[in-house]
Design an enzyme around this catalytic site. Structure first.
Site, PDB file in Angstrom:
ATOM      1  N   TYR A   1      -4.110   8.117  16.884  1.00 39.56           N
ATOM      2  CA  TYR A   1      -4.723   8.807  15.747  1.00 39.56           C
ATOM      3  C   TYR A   1      -3.884  10.025  15.392  1.00 39.56           C
ATOM      4  O   TYR A   1      -3.446  10.740  16.298  1.00 39.56           O
ATOM      5  CB  TYR A   1      -6.155   9.246  16.085  1.00 39.56           C
ATOM      6  CG  TYR A   1      -7.157   8.596  15.161  1.00 39.56           C
ATOM      7  CD1 TYR A   1      -7.093   8.839  13.795  1.00 39.56           C
ATOM      8  CD2 TYR A   1      -8.123   7.719  15.640  1.00 39.56           C
ATOM      9  CE1 TYR A   1      -7.978   8.222  12.933  1.00 39.56           C
ATOM     10  CE2 TYR A   1      -9.005   7.098  14.778  1.00 39.56           C
ATOM     11  CZ  TYR A   1      -8.928   7.347  13.416  1.00 39.56           C
ATOM     12  OH  TYR A   1      -9.787   6.732  12.570  1.00 39.56           O
TER      13      TYR A   1
ATOM     14  N   ASP B   1       3.855   5.642 -11.675  1.00 38.30           N
ATOM     15  CA  ASP B   1       3.585   4.681 -10.608  1.00 38.30           C
ATOM     16  C   ASP B   1       4.747   3.676 -10.612  1.00 38.30           C
ATOM     17  O   ASP B   1       4.797   2.776 -11.443  1.00 38.30           O
ATOM     18  CB  ASP B   1       2.242   3.993 -10.896  1.00 38.30           C
ATOM     19  CG  ASP B   1       1.897   2.943  -9.850  1.00 38.30           C
ATOM     20  OD1 ASP B   1       2.751   2.628  -9.001  1.00 38.30           O
ATOM     21  OD2 ASP B   1       0.759   2.436  -9.899  1.00 38.30           O
TER      22      ASP B   1
ATOM     23  N   ARG C   1       4.354  -3.144   4.302  1.00 38.24           N
ATOM     24  CA  ARG C   1       3.247  -3.035   3.363  1.00 38.24           C
ATOM     25  C   ARG C   1       2.687  -1.614   3.433  1.00 38.24           C
ATOM     26  O   ARG C   1       2.188  -1.192   4.486  1.00 38.24           O
ATOM     27  CB  ARG C   1       2.183  -4.049   3.786  1.00 38.24           C
ATOM     28  CG  ARG C   1       1.029  -4.250   2.861  1.00 38.24           C
ATOM     29  CD  ARG C   1       0.463  -5.642   3.061  1.00 38.24           C
ATOM     30  NE  ARG C   1       1.425  -6.593   2.544  1.00 38.24           N
ATOM     31  CZ  ARG C   1       1.543  -6.894   1.253  1.00 38.24           C
ATOM     32  NH1 ARG C   1       0.733  -6.368   0.359  1.00 38.24           N
ATOM     33  NH2 ARG C   1       2.465  -7.732   0.849  1.00 38.24           N
TER      34      ARG C   1
HETATM   35  C1  LIG Z   1       1.151  -3.419  -6.708  1.00 39.12           C
HETATM   36  C2  LIG Z   1       0.785  -2.226  -7.491  1.00 39.12           C
HETATM   37  C3  LIG Z   1      -0.167  -1.310  -7.012  1.00 39.12           C
HETATM   38  C4  LIG Z   1      -1.026  -1.579  -5.809  1.00 39.12           C
HETATM   39  O1  LIG Z   1      -0.385  -1.701  -4.620  1.00 39.12           O
HETATM   40  P1  LIG Z   1      -1.204  -2.148  -3.312  1.00 39.12           P
HETATM   41  O2  LIG Z   1      -0.258  -1.842  -2.209  1.00 39.12           O
HETATM   42  O3  LIG Z   1      -1.522  -3.579  -3.475  1.00 39.12           O
HETATM   43  O4  LIG Z   1      -2.432  -1.298  -3.246  1.00 39.12           O
HETATM   44  C5  LIG Z   1      -0.389  -0.152  -7.735  1.00 39.12           C
HETATM   45  N1  LIG Z   1       0.273   0.076  -8.883  1.00 39.12           N
HETATM   46  C6  LIG Z   1       1.171  -0.790  -9.391  1.00 39.12           C
HETATM   47  C7  LIG Z   1       1.857  -0.478 -10.682  1.00 39.12           C
HETATM   48  C8  LIG Z   1       1.439  -1.982  -8.717  1.00 39.12           C
HETATM   49  O5  LIG Z   1       2.311  -2.852  -9.238  1.00 39.12           O
END
Ligand SMILES: *Cc1c(COP(=O)(O)O)cnc(C)c1O
Length: 490
Positions: free
Chosen positions: A76, A253, A291
């Site tokens: 943790y 993002d 991941r």
């Molecule tokens: C894949 C993706 C996510 C989410 O990612 P996870 O690891 O599945 O939570 C968020 N934003 C965008 C633009 C993505 O392509």
């Protein structure tokens, strides 16, 4: 044949020592629950046998995979490096600090936070960091207190109202935006009053003029850029200009295209880290790591981002942070730049090959790692095309196209991407063969007819000879590019 200069699949090559490690690990699992060991073995067989064009997937290196399977999983480590709520975190500190350092150096970021467990989590951390910086901190300051526990009940109720009443402007889903950018089914849509911007129907490109007009009128707290299904570049310098004009924080993002930023294919106006105050990403898509997720930001936002755990995240996955450090170290090598460039060259070759065969592509092509085929030209829905391709050994996923007449479930598009097959070593010549496989399979498919005599949106008829011929060609193609060569679990 791989493109000259791009080495064939060294990234997944398994040397004898790592091969023994993987085998011993699976044997240890088999001794407890053989069905899990069997599933692990079946999974690598499936991955080896599939022509994987899913734009969000990749293959991590043996070093990344092995860095995840160890005792860090037992630890943790709530808090941040050097400031933990648990004792005994010095080794976690080492790997978290390394991952953050590699991330800062690789992307030229002032601050990196490597704890998010996924892309969604990274976005939540970012949203709450901006809310903390721009809504909560000023409220605490006004009330003359240091933290929320010191607010009166009235001030707290007022702050909660304010936090829940902010505006976010993001890219529409059918232009390629993501559910976590303020859409109702996701928590972000319940947190924010959201509006979206889209693409110009004539060109398929982001309509910056319309976006600017919406931003001026809506005045969002956060302007989100970034996508999962937009095949072109986004000008982040222009996005920042628009954000600044309306007093918004620019958040990018880059979950899908982080590998292209890391590999210096996206630079200048197209490098989000140079222009946005806060950038989120996954680590497992084009970045080719474990991941997970990550947030990069300016130093002004650092203290707010660092509150991610326990604000919205559970305890950090220390074993995954170790693997992130390994993956980011890999991405700092010169080979990764060659990889990222090859991903883009391959996507362009795939798009060109499809166009030459008469396919319709959203925006007419690609500038990044993905291609969006409008399969209505083949008389199919996205769902039918996705299923017929899968039957033929080609793994893709259906996706909406702008103003999709078939909605978000059946859709009219198929999204394909090159990060995974490029890792496997395939080059531009193979992309042309894949374009032919896709075109051949889709031409060999027709919608089934419903009882009422109309074309079905789900059922389809795929010529069995076409299916078998395409599947054989796909298997032959993959045979030249072994995945995790050197690894034999049997
Ligand atoms: C894949 C993706 C996510 C989410 O990612 P996870 O690891 O599945 O939570 C968020 N934003 C965008 C633009 C993505 O392509």
């Amino acid at each position: 044949m791989a493109t000259p200069g791009y080495p064939a699949a060294p990234h997944t090559a398994v040397d004898p020592t790592a091969g023994t490690a993987f085998r011993s690990a699976v044997d240890a699992v088999r001794a407890v629950e053989p069905r899990v060991a069997d599933a692990i073995g079946a999974e690598i067989q499936d991955q080896r046998a599939s022509l994987k064009l899913i734009a969000s997937e990749n293959y991590a290196s043996p070093a990344v995979l092995l860095a995840m399977g160890n005792w860090f999983s037992d630890k943790y480590a709530e808090g941040t490096v050097g400031r933990r709520f648990y004792a005994g975190c010095r080794n976690v500190d080492t790997v978290e600090a390394l991952a953050a350092e590699h991330a800062r150096e690789l992307f030229g970021a002032e601050h990196a936070y490597v704890q998010p467990h996924s892309g969604i989590d990274a976005n939540l951390v970012a949203f709450w960091a901006v809310l903390s910086q721009r809504v909560e901190s000023p409220a605490l300051h006004r009330a003359g207190v240091r933290q929320v526990n010191d607010l009166t009940d009235e001030d707290w109720a007022e702050l909660r109202r304010e936090l829940g009443n902010q505006r976010l402007l993001g890219m529409s889903l059918d232009s390629g935006g993501h559910l976590t950018h303020g859409f109702r089914p996701n928590i972000s849509g319940k947190m924010f009053d959201q509006r979206s911007y889209g693409t110009d129907p004539a060109t398929g490109l982001v309509d910056y003029d319309a976006l600017r007009a919406t931003a001026r009128e809506f005045r969002p707290l956060i302007l989100v850029a970034g996508y999962s299904a937009y095949p072109r570049l986004v000008n982040f310098r222009l996005m920042r200009e628009i954000a600044d004009e309306v007093g918004a924080t620019l958040m990018v993002d880059m979950a899908h295209f982080a590998g292209l930023v890391a590999g210096k294919v996206l630079t200048g106006d197209f490098d989000p880290v140079q222009h946005a105050q806060i950038v989120t990403t996954t680590t497992h898509k084009s970045l080719r790591g474990p991941r997970g997720g990550m947030v990069l930001c300016t130093s002004e936002l650092a203290e707010h981002v660092d509150r991610g755990c326990p604000m919205v995240l559970g305890g950090p996955l220390s074993h995954v942070m170790a693997a992130k450090a390994v993956a980011l170290a890999e991405a700092r090598r010169p080979e990764f730049r060659a990889y990222a460039q090859q991903v883009v060259d391959n996507a362009r070759a795939l798009a060109d090959g499809l166009l030459r065969r008469g396919a319709t592509l959203v925006s007419g092509g690609t500038d990044n790692h993905l291609v969006l085929i409008d399969v209505s030209g083949y008389g199919l829905t996205g769902r039918q095309a996705e299923a017929a391709l899968l039957d033929s050994g080609v793994v893709t996923n259906r996706n909406s196209v702008p103003n999709d007449p078939n909605g978000a479930w059946y859709t009219s598009g198929v999204r394909i991407g090159t990060p995974a097959l490029t890792t496997r070593g395939l080059g531009t010549a193979e992309m042309d063969e894949i374009a032919d496989l896709i075109d051949t399979a889709l031409r060999g498919t027709a919608p089934a007819t419903t009882a009422a005599g109309a074309p079905s949106k789900a059922q389809y008829v795929l010529d069995a000879q076409v299916r078998d011929a395409v599947a054989k060609r796909a298997a032959d193609l993959l045979a030249g590019f072994p995945l995790y060569p050197g690894l034999d679990l049997a």
